[in-house]
Design an enzyme around this catalytic site. Structure first.
Site, PDB file in Angstrom:
ATOM      1  N   SER A  43      -1.921  15.301  -3.478  1.00  0.00           N
ATOM      2  CA  SER A  43      -2.786  14.673  -2.492  1.00  0.00           C
ATOM      3  C   SER A  43      -2.047  14.421  -1.180  1.00  0.00           C
ATOM      4  O   SER A  43      -2.601  14.610  -0.091  1.00  0.00           O
ATOM      5  CB  SER A  43      -3.333  13.354  -3.049  1.00  0.00           C
ATOM      6  OG  SER A  43      -4.195  12.735  -2.126  1.00  0.00           O
TER       7      SER A  43
ATOM      8  N   HIS B 111       2.630   1.433   6.238  1.00  0.00           N
ATOM      9  CA  HIS B 111       2.959   1.577   4.808  1.00  0.00           C
ATOM     10  C   HIS B 111       4.346   0.998   4.526  1.00  0.00           C
ATOM     11  O   HIS B 111       5.253   1.693   4.037  1.00  0.00           O
ATOM     12  CB  HIS B 111       2.887   3.047   4.382  1.00  0.00           C
ATOM     13  CG  HIS B 111       1.498   3.593   4.333  1.00  0.00           C
ATOM     14  ND1 HIS B 111       0.605   3.299   3.338  1.00  0.00           N
ATOM     15  CD2 HIS B 111       0.837   4.418   5.185  1.00  0.00           C
ATOM     16  CE1 HIS B 111      -0.541   3.921   3.556  1.00  0.00           C
ATOM     17  NE2 HIS B 111      -0.435   4.599   4.675  1.00  0.00           N
TER      18      HIS B 111
ATOM     19  N   GLN C 254       1.202   5.344  -0.190  1.00  0.00           N
ATOM     20  CA  GLN C 254       0.354   6.438   0.276  1.00  0.00           C
ATOM     21  C   GLN C 254      -0.285   7.188  -0.888  1.00  0.00           C
ATOM     22  O   GLN C 254       0.356   7.431  -1.910  1.00  0.00           O
ATOM     23  CB  GLN C 254       1.163   7.437   1.123  1.00  0.00           C
ATOM     24  CG  GLN C 254       1.555   6.919   2.492  1.00  0.00           C
ATOM     25  CD  GLN C 254       2.926   6.298   2.493  1.00  0.00           C
ATOM     26  OE1 GLN C 254       3.310   5.582   1.576  1.00  0.00           O
ATOM     27  NE2 GLN C 254       3.704   6.571   3.552  1.00  0.00           N
TER      28      GLN C 254
ATOM     29  N   LYS D  78     -11.843  -1.671  11.789  1.00  0.00           N
ATOM     30  CA  LYS D  78     -11.241  -1.537  10.467  1.00  0.00           C
ATOM     31  C   LYS D  78     -10.792  -2.883   9.906  1.00  0.00           C
ATOM     32  O   LYS D  78     -10.874  -3.120   8.713  1.00  0.00           O
ATOM     33  CB  LYS D  78     -10.047  -0.578  10.535  1.00  0.00           C
ATOM     34  CG  LYS D  78     -10.432   0.877  10.781  1.00  0.00           C
ATOM     35  CD  LYS D  78      -9.214   1.772  10.712  1.00  0.00           C
ATOM     36  CE  LYS D  78      -9.612   3.234  10.898  1.00  0.00           C
ATOM     37  NZ  LYS D  78      -8.429   4.142  10.819  1.00  0.00           N
ATOM     38  N   LYS D  79     -10.291  -3.747  10.760  1.00  0.00           N
ATOM     39  CA  LYS D  79      -9.773  -5.031  10.299  1.00  0.00           C
ATOM     40  C   LYS D  79     -10.893  -6.058  10.177  1.00  0.00           C
ATOM     41  O   LYS D  79     -11.836  -6.069  10.957  1.00  0.00           O
ATOM     42  CB  LYS D  79      -8.696  -5.548  11.244  1.00  0.00           C
ATOM     43  CG  LYS D  79      -7.418  -4.730  11.226  1.00  0.00           C
ATOM     44  CD  LYS D  79      -6.253  -5.469  11.869  1.00  0.00           C
ATOM     45  CE  LYS D  79      -6.531  -5.863  13.288  1.00  0.00           C
ATOM     46  NZ  LYS D  79      -5.355  -6.537  13.902  1.00  0.00           N
TER      47      LYS D  79
ATOM     48  N   THR E 109     -15.767   2.067  -9.065  1.00  0.00           N
ATOM     49  CA  THR E 109     -16.252   3.395  -9.450  1.00  0.00           C
ATOM     50  C   THR E 109     -15.060   4.303  -9.694  1.00  0.00           C
ATOM     51  O   THR E 109     -14.113   4.331  -8.899  1.00  0.00           O
ATOM     52  CB  THR E 109     -17.149   3.989  -8.359  1.00  0.00           C
ATOM     53  OG1 THR E 109     -18.218   3.077  -8.081  1.00  0.00           O
ATOM     54  CG2 THR E 109     -17.722   5.326  -8.791  1.00  0.00           C
ATOM     55  N   GLN E 110     -15.124   5.037 -10.798  1.00  0.00           N
ATOM     56  CA  GLN E 110     -14.056   5.973 -11.144  1.00  0.00           C
ATOM     57  C   GLN E 110     -14.391   7.345 -10.578  1.00  0.00           C
ATOM     58  O   GLN E 110     -15.369   7.970 -10.987  1.00  0.00           O
ATOM     59  CB  GLN E 110     -13.888   6.057 -12.669  1.00  0.00           C
ATOM     60  CG  GLN E 110     -12.752   6.959 -13.122  1.00  0.00           C
ATOM     61  CD  GLN E 110     -11.392   6.371 -12.775  1.00  0.00           C
ATOM     62  OE1 GLN E 110     -11.166   5.181 -12.908  1.00  0.00           O
ATOM     63  NE2 GLN E 110     -10.481   7.217 -12.338  1.00  0.00           N
TER      64      GLN E 110
ATOM     65  N   HIS F  42       0.844  -1.197   0.000  1.00  0.00           N
ATOM     66  CA  HIS F  42       0.000   0.000   0.000  1.00  0.00           C
ATOM     67  C   HIS F  42       0.879   1.246   0.000  1.00  0.00           C
ATOM     68  O   HIS F  42       1.513   1.578   1.000  1.00  0.00           O
ATOM     69  CB  HIS F  42      -0.908  -0.016   1.229  1.00  0.00           C
ATOM     70  CG  HIS F  42      -1.920   1.086   1.238  1.00  0.00           C
ATOM     71  ND1 HIS F  42      -2.866   1.217   2.232  1.00  0.00           N
ATOM     72  CD2 HIS F  42      -2.148   2.122   0.386  1.00  0.00           C
ATOM     73  CE1 HIS F  42      -3.616   2.265   1.987  1.00  0.00           C
ATOM     74  NE2 HIS F  42      -3.191   2.832   0.876  1.00  0.00           N
TER      75      HIS F  42
ATOM     76  N   THR G  63      -6.547   2.546  -0.089  1.00  0.00           N
ATOM     77  CA  THR G  63      -7.576   2.287   0.928  1.00  0.00           C
ATOM     78  C   THR G  63      -8.853   1.773   0.283  1.00  0.00           C
ATOM     79  O   THR G  63      -9.476   0.822   0.766  1.00  0.00           O
ATOM     80  CB  THR G  63      -7.848   3.568   1.721  1.00  0.00           C
ATOM     81  OG1 THR G  63      -6.647   4.015   2.341  1.00  0.00           O
ATOM     82  CG2 THR G  63      -8.905   3.327   2.783  1.00  0.00           C
TER      83      THR G  63
END
Length: 610
Positions: A333, A290, A235, A263-264, A457-458, A233, A240
């Site tokens: 970002s 990360h 950044q 979350k897990k 979804t884009q 993953h 996500t």
């Protein structure tokens, strides 16, 4: 006694009072209601009320004249006479409410009459307009002017239906964009769901030559065995969202268990209490926040099988996957994320068994975080790990001495890092691009033979897209991330070539399957035909045992017709397949051989495209 002039106008003909009724000398307005009630109590009350016209305050309608001349029926007079005692016994408030109800009924009749007259006038005008149009177009053939009443009603019904459809459409879809989309849906065919998400052409000119092994990605992933998918993953690359797809959106025999507020998720193999996915949303940050390629390759085997003896560890296949993004968008970002207080201090950056020292990896800020930093300050820091982050996280840092910049010259170090990142990316089981969500989904499904439940979804509107920068700042960001720019160009070329290769392979397999089905149907047809022919021959021989089979011309003719029919069917089917293959792959040589021949033709045509 004669009534005053006001009562005469209100009630029409003068009414004689009953015996014993007090004489009335004045004409106040409140006595008009009493006079009306006295008039209603007599046997001719209905006629009197009709002659009196509408109540006070209600104007006469243009359609109320026929009511005055209409003869009264006997039933109405009888009903009025029967209701007279009851109406007289009602209290004054109830009689007032009944009077108001009668006035409202008169208003409703007036409105209905107005609506009827208006619609009739509209239909009449439309009839003349359409008549003029038809007379101009068809000349003497037009006979709209002689339309009868039935045709007029039909035309009016069509107009009303059209108006109702317009009102319903405005209610369902009030905006104009939806209407345009509906019209486009009726006028144009359904687009290809895997067309380029950036609205560019699906065809592109390849820059790199890749072998068939580089383009063909077919992983024999055994989820019930010991294989493991490891998600690297990076950044701000959309990892996500992709990570959530892996744990919540895949069709599995035993889906991942995701609890609300956590979350897990628990992603166990069918029948085992062992995970098949190593990612943030399944095992957490087990190798650090990360973790990059260098950390994962040395950490994942130890974390998964650390408690077992080395001799008892199974021979696992670690399938690494990742997501890449346009370097400029990813850099902006990350800057916006750092502005909001993100630091990633929990990242270990372990390389060659140790983390970097403060001299090898200095910090760009003092304090707890770097929140609120401007873009210029973010770009001016020479130790910012956002610069060329994708190359650094995909390369093997042990080849350049980890974070020690004094091991080799900067130019040589950059070259080694870029080549290592390209090699690791090419040999990964799968990688996707944030700018091509549907193609990413398609390649993952074809690579691992696992299907997603809902399509990706884009999202073209992100935090990075909201940042307005001029051309000078964009050039500087590209200069700070020149290694990432080169890696992304390489990755995009490989990604799109893999996509085209897999799509062409899918079409060839479908065409080959259709050919096999036609061969099977052809064999069945010949088998049934010859069986029926043999039965007919046996029956004819049993009936005429002295006749020679060669003397039967009808049987030979039937055999020739059958052979010609089969030959024509096979020729037409082969010609149709050739036309379909030419439409699907224009500019490339097509062959009727196996799928491997077709894929080699695709690889060989890359030079022609260049």
């Amino acid at each position: 006694m004669a009534l005053p002039a006001c009562e005469a106008r209100a009630l029409g003909p003068p009414l004689q009072p009953e015996r014993g009724a007090p004489a009335r000398t004045t004409c106040p307005r409140r006595h008009s209601r009493v006079e009306a009630e006295l008039a209603a109590s007599r046997p001719g009350a209905v006629a009197a009320s009709v002659r009196a016209g509408p109540p006070r305050g209600v104007s006469r309608g243009f359609n109320s004249q026929p009511l005055l001349d209409e003869p009264l029926k006997a039933s109405s007079s009888v009903a009025g006479a029967a209701r007279t005692p009851l109406f007289a016994l009602l209290p004054r408030g109830r009689r007032r409410r009944m009077h108001d109800l009668r006035r409202r009924w008169d208003l409703g009749s007036l409105c209905r009459a107005l609506l009827t007259r208006g619609l009739a006038a509209l239909g009449h005008s439309l009839k003349h307009v359409l008549g003029a149009i038809f007379s101009k177009i068809f000349g003497p053939l037009a006979s709209v002017g002689n339309m009868d009443e039935k045709s007029n009603k039909l035309l009016l019904a069509l107009v009303m239906l059209f108006l109702f459809a317009v009102i319903v459409l405005q209610y369902v879809c009030p905006g104009t964009e939806c209407q345009l989309l509906r019209l486009q849906a009726f006028s144009s065919p359904m687009p290809d769901p895997y067309r380029s998400e950036d609205e560019s052409s699906a065809r592109f000119v390849p820059r790199y030559n890749f072998s068939r092994g580089d383009l063909l990605r077919k992983v024999d992933f055994d989820i019930k065995g010991d294989d493991l998918i490891v998600f690297l993953h990076i950044q701000k690359t959309g990892g996500t969202t992709f990570g959530r797809h892996l744990v919540r959106n895949i069709q599995l025999e035993q889906p991942c268990e995701c609890r609300v507020g956590q979350k897990k998720c628990t992603c166990h193999r069918p029948g085992k209490r062992e995970t098949w996915l190593f990612s943030r949303f399944s095992t957490g940050w087990s190798c650090g926040l990360h973790a990059d390629w260098t950390e994962l390759t040395s950490c994942v085997p130890a974390v998964v099988d650390g408690k077992r003896d080395a001799r008892l560890r199974p021979s696992r296949n670690f399938h690494y996957i990742t997501i890449l993004r346009d370097p400029v968008s990813r850099y902006l970002s990350e800057w916006r994320h750092v502005q909001r207080g993100a630091t990633w201090k929990a990242s270990l950056h372990v390389c060659d068994g140790r983390p970097p020292t403060s001299e090898e990896l200095p910090s760009c800020y003092t304090g707890d975080d770097w929140s609120g930093c401007p873009l210029k300050e973010f770009m001016d820091c020479p130790y910012n790990l956002a610069n060329n982050r994708q190359v650094r996280m995909l390369s093997d840092l042990t080849l350049v001495g980890c974070y020690n910049l004094s091991v080799m010259p900067e130019k040589q170090r950059n070259k080694v890092l870029l080549e290592s990142a390209k090699s690791n990316l090419k040999h990964m089981a799968f990688f996707g691009l944030t700018e091509f969500q549907r193609k990413t989904q398609y390649l993952f499904e074809k690579t691992f033979n696992m299907n997603f439940i809902s399509p990706f979804t884009q999202y073209n509107t992100t935090r990075a897209s909201s940042v307005e920068i001029n051309e000078e700042i964009q050039k500087r960001i590209e200069g700070l991330n020149f290694l990432d720019m080169e890696l992304y160009s390489y990755a995009k070329d490989l990604f799109l070539q893999r996509y085209q290769f897999m799509r062409q392979k899918e079409h060839q397999e479908a065409r080959q399957k259709r050919q096999e089905q036609r061969k099977f149907l052809k064999g069945r047809f010949l088998q049934t035909h010859f069986q029926s022919q043999g039965q007919s021959q046996s029956q004819s021989q049993s009936q005429n045992p002295s006749q020679n089979p060669s003397q039967n011309p009808n049987l030979n003719a039937n055999q020739n017709v059958t052979q010609n029919l089969i030959q024509n069917l096979t020729q037409n089917s082969s010609q149709k397949e050739n036309r379909e293959s030419q439409k699907q792959n224009p500019g490339q040589e097509q062959s009727d051989g196996s799928a491997s021949n077709g894929t080699s033709d695709y690889i060989g045509s890359v030079e022609k495209w260049r």
